[in-house]
Scaffold this motif. Structure first.
Motif, PDB file in Angstrom:
ATOM      1  N   LYS A  65     -59.714  81.866 -50.794  1.00 10.88           N
ATOM      2  CA  LYS A  65     -58.507  82.074 -50.012  1.00 10.88           C
ATOM      3  C   LYS A  65     -58.640  83.307 -49.128  1.00 10.88           C
ATOM      4  CE  LYS A  65     -55.565  79.772 -53.279  1.00 10.88           C
ATOM      5  NZ  LYS A  65     -54.191  79.564 -53.696  1.00 10.88           N
ATOM      6  N   ARG A  66     -58.176  83.183 -47.909  1.00  8.87           N
ATOM      7  CA  ARG A  66     -58.247  84.310 -46.981  1.00  8.87           C
ATOM      8  C   ARG A  66     -57.003  84.341 -46.114  1.00  8.87           C
ATOM      9  NH1 ARG A  66     -63.321  82.819 -44.053  1.00  8.87           N
ATOM     10  NH2 ARG A  66     -62.317  84.051 -42.444  1.00  8.87           N
ATOM     11  N   PRO A  67     -56.798  85.453 -45.421  1.00 12.10           N
ATOM     12  CA  PRO A  67     -55.583  85.530 -44.600  1.00 12.10           C
ATOM     13  C   PRO A  67     -55.658  84.646 -43.353  1.00 12.10           C
ATOM     14  CG  PRO A  67     -56.553  87.718 -44.949  1.00 12.10           C
ATOM     15  CD  PRO A  67     -57.554  86.713 -45.413  1.00 12.10           C
ATOM     16  N   TYR A  68     -54.493  84.275 -42.886  1.00  9.50           N
ATOM     17  CA  TYR A  68     -54.349  83.662 -41.563  1.00  9.50           C
ATOM     18  C   TYR A  68     -53.602  84.656 -40.683  1.00  9.50           C
ATOM     19  CZ  TYR A  68     -56.033  79.029 -42.734  1.00  9.50           C
ATOM     20  OH  TYR A  68     -56.837  77.974 -43.068  1.00  9.50           O
ATOM     21  N   TYR A  69     -53.980  84.706 -39.428  1.00 14.66           N
ATOM     22  CA  TYR A  69     -53.337  85.646 -38.501  1.00 14.66           C
ATOM     23  C   TYR A  69     -52.680  84.857 -37.377  1.00 14.66           C
ATOM     24  CZ  TYR A  69     -56.617  88.701 -40.953  1.00 14.66           C
ATOM     25  OH  TYR A  69     -57.320  89.362 -41.916  1.00 14.66           O
TER      26      TYR A  69
END
Lengths: 422, 87, 189
Positions: free
Chosen positions: A2-6
């Motif tokens: 899981k990683r951030p979305y910008y």
């Protein structure tokens, strides 16, 4: 993973068929009250110093606790909200042409971008994004925090999902370490010592790449070392904050030298936050707020209560423990990101614009910064004790675990903030 | 682990399959998805797809590319879906 | 999950099967989990284990809750994976046998709960246990002997003492052992 979305677009973020969907809107974002004419390229504006800047002039003694070190940088909560509100108000006064009626500024374009909830670790809203309660519940269920930034790129708020890992026993220990002066000081000192050690490391790293001007850097290093010694004897968190601020001011003064040729267009003068008075300050403020959000995100996945802090005063900001933790990681994450971006000229003077008396990154400047930032967080380093590669972002989590260990066994397993070893 | 996945299922199940896949991976074009999954997420996705499909007529294929950096991706014509994280 | 989520005060101290398994592996892990320091939410192994557990077998009897009181008065609680009551068998499904010792003690603990409740199989015989490793296509029979019962009583006593301990027991300091543990980063990070 899981990683951030910008999200840089404007539009509506919604839950759609059990996943996330960004419905894009046209690019008619306004700060609530502003007309296009206010936007001037930086080069056309003579450098000016905002008289309302909360910090004193260069070298002037500042409030002992230097509470202004953080607000723009990390400004969760009340104080920041008020700042933003007053900024908007003053905007409204000077620009009676437009008004904020609470309606979305852009029109939905019909373009909708679904993206997988299972891969979202967090979401950053840089554009004007509408959310509804269905989305909020959905994100909360999936433990995804949301971070909001205003039109200028100032961090304004976070939507922190219901805590799911808190441990009552650990919270009690956290509070006990806060209320006991000696225990609190011990932790506060560890944060500052680690922060200063990392600053020193960054200075050394870049000094070794300099061809000239190294004496100035050596002098700054000596000064910071002497401040570090004084920090060991500091009698309270306020003094520590003051010392930390002093060291940072000395450190920032070396930046134009460290930046070398690329830094010619980036004078510094002094740290100013509300609003940032020049491009470097704008970069620092923006980077610091990202760093704070990373610390908060990491704390969310631990049993620590992010509102009980040691170096910063709890209640200054909502999640003040994230401020403490961010202090340790700013040199590695923020400062080095800025050096990299400026030295490689990925960020240039035209990535900034002047607004309402402050200097801010333009949207494309923010994108450049965030892209590099995200990459940097995923960069890895061989961890000595774990004997495997650990990402920079994960290092923040490990520090939260170290702090947890300290709270369980302060004598056997004392917290020592992360210090760069490379 | 980085995956590319494609399915070919009876039209009565296409919509449902789409919903399942969208939660885990990014849509790139009709019935084709890609993205990063942990081992556990992959197992969950497989379990959900298996529960929906009819193994006698439908097919779902996963290509495990290990890491995105090891695969060259080239698109001709229109890029239909957005795979980035900057939206 | 039978381990208490946030460590209760002494008066509500209770022991679950998972906690027994933890203790056998590493008393520190048991202490941390009793404090509500939970590390498994992100563990791929645990998430996969849950997957396997949910999808591997057609359930006959799912998740049976058991409670009992240890001879020393400690409340015991167990959540049994699944059981074939008509055959007198309790089952526990696991992803891999890497912590088999803990799995065995967890299952023995459940068998003990049944014995304390005087529950027997259809012919009046004591329940048997079966550990299932579907990925490895392996099952392991587990029985409860008197020696096991005694050991379980000791474990419950030790856990009680541990719950009163202010700081955690030391790490096991065996890299190969700790590297497999979900708590690794909490201990060594």
């Amino acid at each position: 993973m899981k990683r951030p979305y910008y999200l840089f677009s404007n539009g509506r973020l919604c839950r759609n068929q059990n996943t996330l969907c960004l419905e894009r809107a046209t690019d008619a974002r306004s700060p609530g009250a502003e007309v296009a004419g206010d936007r001037l390229p930086l080069s056309e504006i003579p450098h000016r110093i905002n008289p309302e800047s909360p910090t004193g002039g260069d070298g002037a003694p500042q409030g002992q606790s230097d509470p202004a070190e953080e607000p723009v940088a990390t400004g969760a909560g009340r104080q920041r909200d008020e700042d933003a509100a007053s900024q908007e108000e003053s905007g409204a006064v000077s620009n009676s042409l437009t008004s904020d009626d609470g309606q979305p500024s852009g029109e939905l374009t019909g373009e909708s971008i679904p993206f997988p909830i299972e891969s979202a670790e967090s979401i950053y809203c840089f554009g004007e994004i509408d959310v509804n309660s269905k989305l909020v519940s959905f994100l909360s269920k999936h433990h995804v925090p949301l971070f909001f930034f205003d039109y200028y790129g100032n961090y304004t708020a976070s939507l922190y999902p219901k805590e799911h890992l808190l441990s009552g026993r650990l919270t009690v220990e956290q509070v006990r370490h806060h209320t006991n002066q000696e225990r609190r000081l011990r932790l506060a000192r560890s944060f500052v010592e680690a922060a200063l050690a990392n600053i020193r490391r960054v200075l050394r790293y870049y000094a070794s790449r300099l061809e000239e001007g190294t004496e100035g850097i050596e002098e700054a290093i000596r000064k910071i070392e002497s401040i570090k010694k004084r920090a060991q004897e500091a009698e309270g968190p306020a003094t520590l904050m003051g010392l930390e601020g002093q060291a940072r001011r000395r450190y920032y003064r070396t930046w134009p030298t460290l930046l070398g040729g690329a830094g010619e267009n980036f004078s510094f003068e002094r740290r100013s936050r509300q609003p940032p008075s020049n491009p470097l300050n704008a970069l620092i403020s923006f980077g610091n707020s990202l760093c704070y959000s990373v610390a908060l995100r990491q704390l969310y996945h631990t049993a620590l209560d992010p509102t009980v802090s040691y170096l910063h005063e709890p209640g200054d900001r909502r999640f003040s423990l994230a401020l403490d933790l961010a202090e340790v990681f700013k040199p590695l994450l923020v400062d080095r990101a800025i050096f990299r971006l400026v030295k490689t000229r990925q960020i240039q003077p035209d990535d900034f614009e002047e607004r309402l008396g402050g200097v801010y990154l333009t949207e494309s400047g923010r994108k450049t910064f965030v892209e590099h930032w995200d990459e940097r967080l995923r960069q890895t380093i061989e961890h000595r004790r774990l004997e495997r590669k650990i990402s920079y972002e994960r290092l923040v989590r490990l520090d939260a675990y170290r702090l947890t260990r300290h709270l369980c066994a302060p004598e056997d397993d004392p917290y020592e903030g992360f210090e760069m070893w490379w | 682990m980085y995956f590319v996945a494609a399915y070919d299922v009876d039209e009565r199940r296409v919509g449902k399959m789409l919903k399942i896949f969208r939660r885990y991976l990014t849509w790139v074009q009709n019935s084709v998805f890609e993205g990063e999954l942990t081992e556990a997420q992959f197992a969950e996705l497989k379990a959900e797809a298996e529960a929906l499909m009819d193994p006698a007529t439908d097919s779902v294929i996963f290509w495990n590319l290990q890491a995105q950096k090891y695969c060259d991706r080239e698109t001709l014509g229109q890029e239909r879906g957005t795979t980035g994280r900057m939206l | 999950m039978s381990a208490p989520n946030s460590a209760p005060p002494r008066s509500s101290f209770r022991v679950g099967g998972m906690l027994v398994g933890y203790y056998v592996l590493c008393p520190r892990k048991a202490w941390l989990s009793m404090r509500g320091l939970w590390m498994e939410q992100e563990s791929t192994t645990v998430a996969l284990g849950r997957q396997i557990d949910e999808n591997s077998y057609e359930r006959e009897q799912k998740e049976i809750m058991l409670t009992a009181e240890a001879p020393n008065g400690t409340p015991l609680i167990g959540k049994v994976d699944w059981a074939r009551l008509d055959a007198g068998v309790l089952h526990e499904t696991k992803k891999s046998p890497s912590a088999e010792e803990a799995h065995k003690w967890q299952l023995r603990f459940y068998l003990w709960l049944l014995a304390l409740n005087e529950v027997t199989g259809p012919q009046g015989e004591p329940f048997a246990g079966e550990l299932n490793y579907p990925k490895q296509r392996r099952t392991e029979d587990v029985r409860l002997t008197n020696a096991h019962t005694e050991r379980l009583q000791e474990i419950v006593q030790s856990l009680q003492a541990l719950s009163r301990q202010k700081s955690p027991p030391p790490r096991r300091e065996e890299r190969s052992f700790c590297q497999k543990c979900a708590f690794e980063e909490l201990c060594y990070g």
